[in-house]
Design an enzyme around this catalytic site. Structure first.
Site, PDB file in Angstrom:
ATOM      1  N   HIS A   1     -11.034 -37.085  10.059  1.00 45.79           N
ATOM      2  CA  HIS A   1     -12.480 -36.667   9.414  1.00 45.79           C
ATOM      3  C   HIS A   1     -12.332 -36.000   8.867  1.00 45.79           C
ATOM      4  O   HIS A   1     -13.667 -35.437   9.805  1.00 45.79           O
ATOM      5  CB  HIS A   1     -13.324 -37.654  10.286  1.00 45.79           C
ATOM      6  CG  HIS A   1     -12.984 -38.451  10.538  1.00 45.79           C
ATOM      7  ND1 HIS A   1     -13.673 -40.561  10.190  1.00 45.79           N
ATOM      8  CD2 HIS A   1     -12.512 -39.066  11.238  1.00 45.79           C
ATOM      9  CE1 HIS A   1     -13.268 -41.262  10.481  1.00 45.79           C
ATOM     10  NE2 HIS A   1     -12.189 -41.118  12.018  1.00 45.79           N
TER      11      HIS A   1
ATOM     12  N   GLU B   1     -15.221 -35.116   6.911  1.00 45.37           N
ATOM     13  CA  GLU B   1     -16.390 -35.480   6.417  1.00 45.37           C
ATOM     14  C   GLU B   1     -17.669 -35.160   7.969  1.00 45.37           C
ATOM     15  O   GLU B   1     -18.815 -34.966   8.038  1.00 45.37           O
ATOM     16  CB  GLU B   1     -16.739 -36.898   6.471  1.00 45.37           C
ATOM     17  CG  GLU B   1     -16.510 -37.679   6.622  1.00 45.37           C
ATOM     18  CD  GLU B   1     -15.771 -38.170   6.825  1.00 45.37           C
ATOM     19  OE1 GLU B   1     -14.167 -38.091   6.258  1.00 45.37           O
ATOM     20  OE2 GLU B   1     -14.724 -39.487   7.848  1.00 45.37           O
TER      21      GLU B   1
ATOM     22  N   CYS C   1      -9.888 -41.893   7.180  1.00 47.24           N
ATOM     23  CA  CYS C   1      -9.529 -42.778   8.431  1.00 47.24           C
ATOM     24  C   CYS C   1      -9.246 -44.167   8.023  1.00 47.24           C
ATOM     25  O   CYS C   1      -8.037 -44.701   7.411  1.00 47.24           O
ATOM     26  CB  CYS C   1     -10.895 -42.423   9.539  1.00 47.24           C
ATOM     27  SG  CYS C   1      -9.623 -43.423  11.016  1.00 47.24           S
TER      28      CYS C   1
END
Ligand SMILES: *[C@@H]1O[C@H](CO)[C@@H](O)[C@H](O)[C@H]1NC(C)=O
Ligand SMILES: *[C@@H]1O[C@H](CO)[C@@H](O)[C@H](O)[C@H]1NC(C)=O
Ligand SMILES: *[C@@H]1O[C@H](CO)[C@@H](O)[C@H](O)[C@H]1NC(C)=O
Length: 322
Positions: free
Chosen positions: A238, A240, A127
């Site tokens: 994202h 993660e 991001c």
């Protein structure tokens, strides 16, 4: 473990023979740095890292050290010589003038130098971390408004993605998941549009676009990219968050296929870090800097349930556990 495993193999692709360089593993104990960024409320600490980035790397077999902002060049050079890669997290600070950006500039320059001299030192940006990499590599702030907040999307893969390092290892099952299911979580108001990418020669020469997506207004933005010359990788989305953020009001796909997507990208990046030969002089020294030494805070609401806070402008050690 310093036994190197190097291999080369030839892939026949549309009649043309491409020689692909295989991975050279240098360590099975990779340690990856994550840059802390300023927190909006100083009550809990002056800087923070959401735990999702840490767990994301840990799920693929890496350990994590937080990287402090506002330190001396010597601090960064010493830490750099011991760690095997750096992740630039997302966030809300300036990609030009923040402490986060200044720290990332130092790491980025060290990484460019190391890779140019024949070492392997990978970088990952998620991001805003990816947006930051586009600034660091071109010297220009190339962001435009790109509304794609709280939406998970399938990637629009670009022609030739399968010859990239990052996506070359996708199985047909994962390719289908990535291109047909809402698995990549987006939480951004800014992005690098495909139009901007097309117009910026420096960005075009640096990053290869592997996927794009449309924002809420239908405008295409770059969603996955890798550098041509360096092991530098970025996603506007994202990976993660998928396995590690659980606020039910966020559009994150926790299905089995989403889990596979998160694991694929984590495995890829941590494998890149295994190719770096940097190391700590002792496991004990690594232990003193690892994230395990810090307290984690838990909240029920918000975008992040678990956050590490630091007081990195205070003397080192004053906030350690035990
Ligand atoms: C950082 O300092 C503030 C103010 O002294 C304190 O309230 C907070 O608990 C500290 N945070 C950590 C992680 O040590
Ligand atoms: C960007 O460039 C590519 C390749 O020249 C072209 O196919 C595409 O339409 C362009 N996209 C935009 C949004 O300008
Ligand atoms: C995020 O998106 C989900 C799914 O579309 C929706 O249920 C939720 O209300 C949204 N949350 C916020 C904070 O906008």
């Amino acid at each position: 473990m310093h036994g190197s495993v190097a291999w080369w193999f030839v892939v026949l692709c549309g009649g043309a023979a491409l020689v692909v360089e295989g991975a050279t593993v240098c360590t099975d104990r990779p340690v990856i740095g994550i840059i802390a960024q300023a927190s909006s409320s100083k009550r809990h600490g002056d800087t923070f890292i959401p735990a999702n980035y840490i767990k994301y790397l840990e799920q693929a077999g890496a350990r994590v050290v937080p990287i402090r902002v506002r330190q001396t060049q010597q601090y960064y050079e010493q830490l750099f010589s011991k760690i095997n890669g750096v992740l630039f997290p997302g966030g809300h600070v300036s990609i030009v003038s923040s402490d986060y950006s200044k720290t990332a500039r130092i790491i980025y320059d060290l990484a460019v130098k190391a890779n140019s001299e024949g070492e392997v030192f990978p970088l990952w940006g998620s991001c805003e971390g990816f947006q930051l990499m586009t600034y660091l590599s071109t010297g220009h702030r190339l962001l435009h408004s790109s509304e794609a907040y709280n939406v998970s999307l399938p990637l629009i893969l670009q022609t030739g993605y399968e010859t990239s390092r990052m996506l070359g290892g996708l199985t047909s099952q994962l390719t289908t998941i990535l291109t047909s299911e809402n698995v990549t979580p987006n939480f951004h108001h800014y992005g690098v549009s495909v139009e901007t990418y097309n117009k910026s020669a420096s960005l075009r020469h640096f990053f290869r676009v592997l996927s794009t997506n449309r924002d809420n207004k239908g405008k295409l933005f770059v969603s996955t990219a890798e550098a041509y010359k360096y092991p530098f990788y970025g996603t506007q989305w994202h990976p993660e968050k998928i396995n590690f953020e659980w606020n039910p009001s966020l559009a994150i796909n926790h299905g089995a296929n989403g889990v596979l997507v998160s694991q694929y990208f984590a495995n890829f990046f941590v494998n890149e870090a295994r190719r770096s030969c940097h190391q700590f002089p002792s496991d004990r020294e690594a232990g003193h800097l690892l994230i395990e030494k810090f307290f984690m805070n838990y909240w029920d609401g918000g975008s992040f349930k678990q956050i590490y806070y630091f007081n990195f402008t205070q003397p080192e050690g004053s906030h350690l556990v035990g």
